[in-house]
Write an enzyme that holds these catalytic residues in place. Structure first.
Site, PDB file in Angstrom:
ATOM      1  N   LEU A 132       4.677  -7.496 -11.084  1.00 56.51           N
ATOM      2  CA  LEU A 132       4.352  -6.614  -9.959  1.00 56.51           C
ATOM      3  C   LEU A 132       3.684  -7.337  -8.795  1.00 56.51           C
ATOM      4  CD1 LEU A 132       3.106  -3.472 -11.916  1.00 56.51           C
ATOM      5  CD2 LEU A 132       5.443  -4.185 -11.344  1.00 56.51           C
ATOM      6  N   HIS A 182       5.731  -3.257  -5.264  1.00 54.42           N
ATOM      7  CA  HIS A 182       5.755  -2.290  -6.374  1.00 54.42           C
ATOM      8  C   HIS A 182       4.550  -1.348  -6.284  1.00 54.42           C
ATOM      9  CE1 HIS A 182       7.797  -5.937  -8.249  1.00 54.42           C
ATOM     10  NE2 HIS A 182       8.715  -5.005  -8.415  1.00 54.42           N
ATOM     11  N   LEU A 242       8.347  -9.318   0.190  1.00 55.43           N
ATOM     12  CA  LEU A 242       7.852  -9.662  -1.141  1.00 55.43           C
ATOM     13  C   LEU A 242       8.964  -9.467  -2.163  1.00 55.43           C
ATOM     14  CD1 LEU A 242       4.277  -8.096  -1.304  1.00 55.43           C
ATOM     15  CD2 LEU A 242       4.947 -10.393  -0.622  1.00 55.43           C
ATOM     16  N   ARG A 291      11.226 -12.859  -7.136  1.00 52.14           N
ATOM     17  CA  ARG A 291      11.965 -14.129  -7.170  1.00 52.14           C
ATOM     18  C   ARG A 291      11.442 -15.131  -6.139  1.00 52.14           C
ATOM     19  NH1 ARG A 291      16.633 -10.471  -8.507  1.00 52.14           N
ATOM     20  NH2 ARG A 291      17.372 -11.129 -10.573  1.00 52.14           N
TER      21      ARG A 291
HETATM   22  P1  AMP Z   1      12.311  -4.749  -9.133  1.00 51.48           P
HETATM   23  O1  AMP Z   1      11.157  -4.855 -10.068  1.00 51.48           O
HETATM   24  O2  AMP Z   1      12.561  -5.974  -8.325  1.00 51.48           O
HETATM   25  O3  AMP Z   1      13.535  -4.175  -9.795  1.00 51.48           O
HETATM   26  O4  AMP Z   1      11.885  -3.657  -8.061  1.00 51.48           O
HETATM   27  C1  AMP Z   1      11.427  -2.399  -8.440  1.00 51.48           C
HETATM   28  C2  AMP Z   1      11.325  -1.522  -7.217  1.00 51.48           C
HETATM   29  O5  AMP Z   1      10.416  -2.109  -6.296  1.00 51.48           O
HETATM   30  C3  AMP Z   1      12.661  -1.365  -6.490  1.00 51.48           C
HETATM   31  O6  AMP Z   1      12.799  -0.021  -6.041  1.00 51.48           O
HETATM   32  C4  AMP Z   1      12.509  -2.331  -5.340  1.00 51.48           C
HETATM   33  O7  AMP Z   1      13.292  -1.986  -4.213  1.00 51.48           O
HETATM   34  C5  AMP Z   1      11.034  -2.190  -5.026  1.00 51.48           C
HETATM   35  N1  AMP Z   1      10.561  -3.357  -4.262  1.00 51.48           N
HETATM   36  C6  AMP Z   1      10.720  -4.663  -4.584  1.00 51.48           C
HETATM   37  N2  AMP Z   1      10.208  -5.449  -3.610  1.00 51.48           N
HETATM   38  C7  AMP Z   1       9.719  -4.613  -2.662  1.00 51.48           C
HETATM   39  C8  AMP Z   1       9.076  -4.819  -1.396  1.00 51.48           C
HETATM   40  N3  AMP Z   1       8.838  -6.037  -0.908  1.00 51.48           N
HETATM   41  N4  AMP Z   1       8.713  -3.727  -0.675  1.00 51.48           N
HETATM   42  C9  AMP Z   1       8.962  -2.472  -1.151  1.00 51.48           C
HETATM   43  N5  AMP Z   1       9.567  -2.215  -2.333  1.00 51.48           N
HETATM   44  C10 AMP Z   1       9.937  -3.269  -3.076  1.00 51.48           C
END
Ligand code: AMP
Length: 284
Positions: free
Chosen positions: A31, A35, A189, A192
């Site tokens: 996170l 997130h 953010l 990766r």
């Molecule tokens: P992930 O853990 O990468 O699958 O992301 C989980 C959720 O967090 C998804 O809905 C992503 O679009 C959101 N998310 C990831 N990075 C960001 C960010 N920089 N700003 C806003 N939401 C994000």
């Protein structure tokens, strides 16, 4: 109160006892502030928030980073606990199954595929990726039965795919898209980003700067679109771009002649790390 659940049996039991509406935030963990912005928005709206942490094997291609994807559960839980201190009367239920069989117990799984949107842009480069995303989100919706679910606009195509899935399958959940959280210099953010060296992080800023340049070239006016397309064509001489495109913001159609809202989407690749970003524009 934060409650951590690692099995689907326990999740179902806890969910059955829940009487009121719940909000939901699905993630793959590791996170960061992006997130946390989603969980904060959910906690503002709803007394009970379910939050999943699951690195979903179905959305990774055979040569992608499933095995090395950062798994930092302890730290994630600390961040969530810290976040909840700002919402003393709320409850946060964290579903963090380690074994994929908890989420997908049967061998012959149903596959959810969203027509059209899943096959273009990211979907063309990562075949099957959005089927994997839709399938896991569908499954998590089945288990959590949320009233609202929060997704980041960082993954704009994913947000549209999920919204389409919910419409197509008549799933009674409201999908809420949340703004992209960035570093001060503009880099979106992402879990990766830690694969990048400090130099690559700087180099990666070309992505955000390019999106802003394209936005500035359009200035909300349709007549500026040809100039913006020329700018994009020039930028694409840099072979690190996987794509950089102007599309209709609702349909992702290439035909933007009648569009009133556009999205500029780009993926800039540094070694094996693909940086993904986008922004939305209104046309007058
Ligand atoms: P992930 O853990 O990468 O699958 O992301 C989980 C959720 O967090 C998804 O809905 C992503 O679009 C959101 N998310 C990831 N990075 C960001 C960010 N920089 N700003 C806003 N939401 C994000």
């Amino acid at each position: 109160m934060v409650r951590i659940i690692t099995t689907t049996d326990e999740l179902q039991q806890v969910r059955t006892e829940e009487k009121g509406p719940v909000a939901f935030v699905p993630t793959m963990g590791n996170l960061h502030a992006g997130h946390i912005s989603l969980v904060k928005a959910a906690l503002k709206e709803c007394e009970v928030v379910y939050f999943s942490i699951f690195v979903n094997p179905k959305q990774f291609g055979p040569h992608e980073d499933f095995n090395r994807y950062p798994r930092t559960l302890e730290n994630d839980i600390n961040l969530l606990k810290e976040c909840l201190t700002h919402f003393p009367n709320r409850r946060l239920i964290v579903y963090a199954p380690v074994n994929p069989a908890e989420v997908f117990p049967h061998k012959s799984e149903r596959n959810i595929s969203v027509f059209g949107l899943s096959k273009i842009l990211e979907g063309a480069i990562r075949p099957g990726h959005f089927d994997g995303v839709a399938t896991v989100v569908y499954r998590l919706f089945e288990l959590v039965k949320p009233m609202t679910a929060y997704f980041g606009l960082k993954d704009y195509q994913q947000f549209l795919v999920i919204r389409q899935m919910v419409q197509d399958l008549f799933i009674p959940v409201e999908i809420i898209g949340m703004p992209i959280i960035r570093e001060q210099d503009g880099l979106a953010l992402s879990s990766r980003n830690q694969y990048l060296t400090p130099e690559e992080k700087k180099q990666g800023l070309i992505l955000y700067h390019s999106l802003k340049e394209i936005e500035a070239a359009i200035r909300g006016k349709k007549e500026n679109l040809p100039a913006a397309q020329n700018l994009i064509a020039e930028k694409l001489h840099d072979k690190n771009w996987n794509y950089l495109e102007l599309r209709d913001a609702e349909t992702l159609s290439e035909d933007i002649s009648t569009s009133s809202r556009l999205t500029v989407l780009g993926v800039y690749q540094l070694r094996t790390t693909r940086l993904l970003d986008n922004l939305q524009l209104e046309l007058t």
